[in-house]
Scaffold this motif. Structure first.
Motif, PDB file in Angstrom:
ATOM      1  N   ALA A   1      42.683  -8.503   0.088  1.00  0.00           N
ATOM      2  CA  ALA A   1      43.298  -7.673   1.133  1.00  0.00           C
ATOM      3  C   ALA A   1      44.142  -6.588   0.485  1.00  0.00           C
ATOM      4  O   ALA A   1      44.168  -5.436   0.945  1.00  0.00           O
ATOM      5  CB  ALA A   1      44.163  -8.535   2.041  1.00  0.00           C
ATOM      6  N   ALA A   2      44.819  -6.928  -0.611  1.00  0.00           N
ATOM      7  CA  ALA A   2      45.681  -5.951  -1.276  1.00  0.00           C
ATOM      8  C   ALA A   2      44.859  -4.751  -1.745  1.00  0.00           C
ATOM      9  O   ALA A   2      45.259  -3.598  -1.538  1.00  0.00           O
ATOM     10  CB  ALA A   2      46.392  -6.609  -2.456  1.00  0.00           C
TER      11      ALA A   2
ATOM     12  N   ASN B   1      50.052  -7.251  11.186  1.00  0.00           N
ATOM     13  CA  ASN B   1      49.559  -8.453  10.521  1.00  0.00           C
ATOM     14  C   ASN B   1      49.729  -9.653  11.454  1.00  0.00           C
ATOM     15  O   ASN B   1      50.840 -10.047  11.751  1.00  0.00           O
ATOM     16  CB  ASN B   1      50.346  -8.632   9.203  1.00  0.00           C
TER      17      ASN B   1
ATOM     18  N   ASN C   1      52.554 -13.157   8.393  1.00  0.00           N
ATOM     19  CA  ASN C   1      53.386 -13.553   7.260  1.00  0.00           C
ATOM     20  C   ASN C   1      54.599 -12.638   7.332  1.00  0.00           C
ATOM     21  O   ASN C   1      54.422 -11.430   7.234  1.00  0.00           O
ATOM     22  CB  ASN C   1      52.606 -13.308   5.962  1.00  0.00           C
TER      23      ASN C   1
ATOM     24  N   ASP D   1      45.830  -6.060   9.285  1.00  0.00           N
ATOM     25  CA  ASP D   1      45.804  -6.811   8.023  1.00  0.00           C
ATOM     26  C   ASP D   1      45.689  -8.291   8.400  1.00  0.00           C
ATOM     27  O   ASP D   1      46.641  -8.888   8.881  1.00  0.00           O
ATOM     28  CB  ASP D   1      47.109  -6.521   7.264  1.00  0.00           C
TER      29      ASP D   1
ATOM     30  N   TYR E   1      44.879 -14.080   7.394  1.00  0.00           N
ATOM     31  CA  TYR E   1      45.072 -15.439   7.945  1.00  0.00           C
ATOM     32  C   TYR E   1      44.303 -15.653   9.250  1.00  0.00           C
ATOM     33  O   TYR E   1      44.587 -16.599   9.986  1.00  0.00           O
ATOM     34  CB  TYR E   1      46.569 -15.707   8.195  1.00  0.00           C
TER      35      TYR E   1
ATOM     36  N   SER F   1      40.259 -10.851   4.018  1.00  0.00           N
ATOM     37  CA  SER F   1      40.346 -11.419   2.676  1.00  0.00           C
ATOM     38  C   SER F   1      39.906 -12.874   2.700  1.00  0.00           C
ATOM     39  O   SER F   1      40.033 -13.545   3.721  1.00  0.00           O
ATOM     40  CB  SER F   1      41.804 -11.337   2.228  1.00  0.00           C
TER      41      SER F   1
ATOM     42  N   SER G   1      41.236 -14.865   0.366  1.00  0.00           N
ATOM     43  CA  SER G   1      42.285 -15.518  -0.435  1.00  0.00           C
ATOM     44  C   SER G   1      42.816 -16.772   0.238  1.00  0.00           C
ATOM     45  O   SER G   1      43.057 -17.780  -0.417  1.00  0.00           O
ATOM     46  CB  SER G   1      43.453 -14.559  -0.658  1.00  0.00           C
ATOM     47  N   LYS G   2      43.026 -16.704   1.536  1.00  0.00           N
ATOM     48  CA  LYS G   2      43.638 -17.821   2.238  1.00  0.00           C
ATOM     49  C   LYS G   2      42.578 -18.631   2.986  1.00  0.00           C
ATOM     50  O   LYS G   2      42.639 -19.855   3.000  1.00  0.00           O
ATOM     51  CB  LYS G   2      44.686 -17.322   3.241  1.00  0.00           C
TER      52      LYS G   2
ATOM     53  N   ARG H   1      40.056 -12.589  -5.993  1.00  0.00           N
ATOM     54  CA  ARG H   1      40.211 -11.215  -5.538  1.00  0.00           C
ATOM     55  C   ARG H   1      38.991 -10.693  -4.766  1.00  0.00           C
ATOM     56  O   ARG H   1      38.256  -9.833  -5.255  1.00  0.00           O
ATOM     57  CB  ARG H   1      40.529 -10.270  -6.729  1.00  0.00           C
TER      58      ARG H   1
HETATM   59  N1  PLP Z   1      48.588  -9.209   3.537  1.00  0.00           N
HETATM   60  C1  PLP Z   1      49.353 -10.263   3.815  1.00  0.00           C
HETATM   61  C2  PLP Z   1      50.045 -10.318   5.122  1.00  0.00           C
HETATM   62  C3  PLP Z   1      49.504 -11.295   2.888  1.00  0.00           C
HETATM   63  O1  PLP Z   1      50.287 -12.344   3.179  1.00  0.00           O
HETATM   64  C4  PLP Z   1      48.829 -11.199   1.642  1.00  0.00           C
HETATM   65  C5  PLP Z   1      48.998 -12.225   0.611  1.00  0.00           C
HETATM   66  O2  PLP Z   1      49.832 -13.103   0.672  1.00  0.00           O
HETATM   67  C6  PLP Z   1      48.037 -10.077   1.406  1.00  0.00           C
HETATM   68  C7  PLP Z   1      47.945  -9.094   2.371  1.00  0.00           C
HETATM   69  C8  PLP Z   1      47.294  -9.915   0.115  1.00  0.00           C
HETATM   70  O3  PLP Z   1      46.219 -10.803   0.088  1.00  0.00           O
HETATM   71  P1  PLP Z   1      45.115 -10.801  -1.056  1.00  0.00           P
HETATM   72  O4  PLP Z   1      45.405 -11.953  -1.961  1.00  0.00           O
HETATM   73  O5  PLP Z   1      43.816 -11.005  -0.332  1.00  0.00           O
HETATM   74  O6  PLP Z   1      45.172  -9.502  -1.745  1.00  0.00           O
END
Ligand code: PLP
Length: 396
Positions: A106-107, A176, A180, A214, A217, A242, A244-245, A253
């Motif tokens: 996501a980043a 988001n 988070n 974004d 989650y 993403s 990631s989670k 990544r």
């Molecule tokens: N956006 C939010 C709200 C997040 O909490 C995070 C990671 O904790 C990210 C983006 C970045 O996620 P990624 O690891 O997919 O780059």
């Protein structure tokens, strides 16, 4: 000498990471079993079995030259086609490969779309509290992050304040949900109001305002709460996703941007995002993980694991007298500090009970703290007596 710009980034470097480092020091001193680290959003649920199987079969079956080679900067065409069909099945849409850009998490996706859309001095509006890295991402492109308030207690966007913060310089509103750090999920009615406001502002200023959703989650929601599909509610929405989670793959990544054909200036935006992926130095998202993502459509992390943690933590902390927002998604608990300066509360928990969590000001919201419960159930169980003692010491 480092650059002036990096000097300020380093100075404001994440308090979350600092807390994580602090945890390692405490573990060396007291033993890892006596440190309760709730600071980092690093999933502790293993990736679904489908991921391991996909990696093995891809590596065994596919042509290694093709598998590890460069491809279109937006990602493999067939992977994007597969993901588009999956989304179409879920949301009744008609996306194709042309609507997707595979990204470095996501980043990476947020940096690609920020680079694509922002001129120096442009404004990126977000709602407090928010993921603190947004400030750095906006700063990367010399844009300004503007904070709009949320409604006290519910932490939903405060529409009146949002309206005041959107100006002719606003290019992006980044939201988001599941959120988070608060764990709230924005319901459809609220998102419709936000969409209507943006439509109104676009007309008033004669500009295009892009809503960047974004959503790393998205799949982690509890109690049957539904996470609305925002492109259905506001046409100029771009989704950042993403694995990631939702697949527990943060170190790999991998993620994507979904740019619906309905967004204003679609052709230029997709072409620019493709170029941005390259010139930011990502070039393309990791090739093996793109293939894994396509094979694992529909797989998701064990949400029940987080739910069990959520119930224990929320139930216990509220019983001890702490004021908490009941999380509906993600894996964070947002708790009011029992003293005004939440940094003092964070320091007390760390020094007296070796319990680590993050001050709310890292998310643009002082007076609150974030407790990440993507940890072992036993970590929560073992930390509870310490939380109880802290509550008692504040007379809760
Ligand atoms: N956006 C939010 C709200 C997040 O909490 C995070 C990671 O904790 C990210 C983006 C970045 O996620 P990624 O690891 O997919 O780059």
């Amino acid at each position: 000498m480092i650059s002036k710009k990096m000097e300020s980034f380093v100075a404001n470097s994440s308090a979350i990471r600092a807390m994580f480092e602090e945890g390692k020091k405490l573990a060396a001193k007291y033993g890892a079993d006596h440190v309760y680290d709730f600071s980092l959003g690093n999933p502790n649920v293993p990736a679904p079995e489908a991921v391991r199987e996909a990696i093995i079969s891809i590596v065994n079956e596919e042509d290694p030259v093709m598998l590890h080679g460069y491809m279109n900067n937006s990602g493999y065409e067939d992977v994007r086609e597969t993901l588009a069909s999956h989304l179409n099945g879920l949301y009744g849409t008609a996306y194709t490969a042309a609507n997707l850009v595979m990204t470095v998490g996501a980043a990476g996706g947020l940096n690609v779309i920020f680079k694509t859309l922002l001129n120096p001095g442009d404004e990126v509006v977000t709602v407090t509290p928010y993921f603190g890295e947004y400030r750095s991402y906006a700063g990367n492109f010399d844009a300004v992050l503007v904070e709009a308030a949320s409604v006290p207690g519910t932490f939903m966007p405060d529409i009146e304040d949002l309206s005041a913060k959107i100006t002719p310089r606003t290019r992006i509103l980044i939201l988001n949900s599941p959120n988070n750090p608060t764990g709230v999920v924005y319901p459809e009615a609220v998102l419709r109001e936000v969409g209507a406001l943006l439509e109104e502002k676009q007309k008033e200023f004669g500009t295009d305002i892009y809503l960047i959703s974004d959503e790393p989650y998205r799949e982690i929601a509890f109690d049957g709460v539904s996470v609305p599909w925002i492109p259905d509610l506001y046409a100029n929405t771009i989704v950042g996703s993403s694995y990631s989670k939702t697949l527990s793959l943060p170190g790999e990544r991998i993620g994507y941007l979904l740019i619906p054909s309905a967004v204003a200036d679609f052709d230029n935006i997709t072409a620019a995002a493709n170029t941005a992926n390259r010139i930011l130095g990502y070039v393309n998202a990791p090739s093996l993980m793109q293939r894994v993502a396509a094979r694992c459509c529909g797989a998701k992390t064990d949400v029940g694991y987080y739910d069990r943690n959520r119930k224990l933590l929320y139930g216990s902390l509220t019983e001890y007298g702490f004021e908490c927002v009941r999380p509906e998604g993600a894996f964070y608990l947002w708790m009011k500090s029992p003293e005004e300066d939440e940094r003092a509360f964070v320091a007390k928990a760390k020094d007296e009970e070796q319990i680590l969590f993050v001050p709310g000001r890292s998310f643009g919201c002082a007076g609150w703290v974030r407790i990440a419960y993507c940890v072992a159930y036993e970590t929560i169980e073992n930390a509870l007596p310490g939380f109880k003692r802290i509550a008692e010491s504040y007379g809760l």
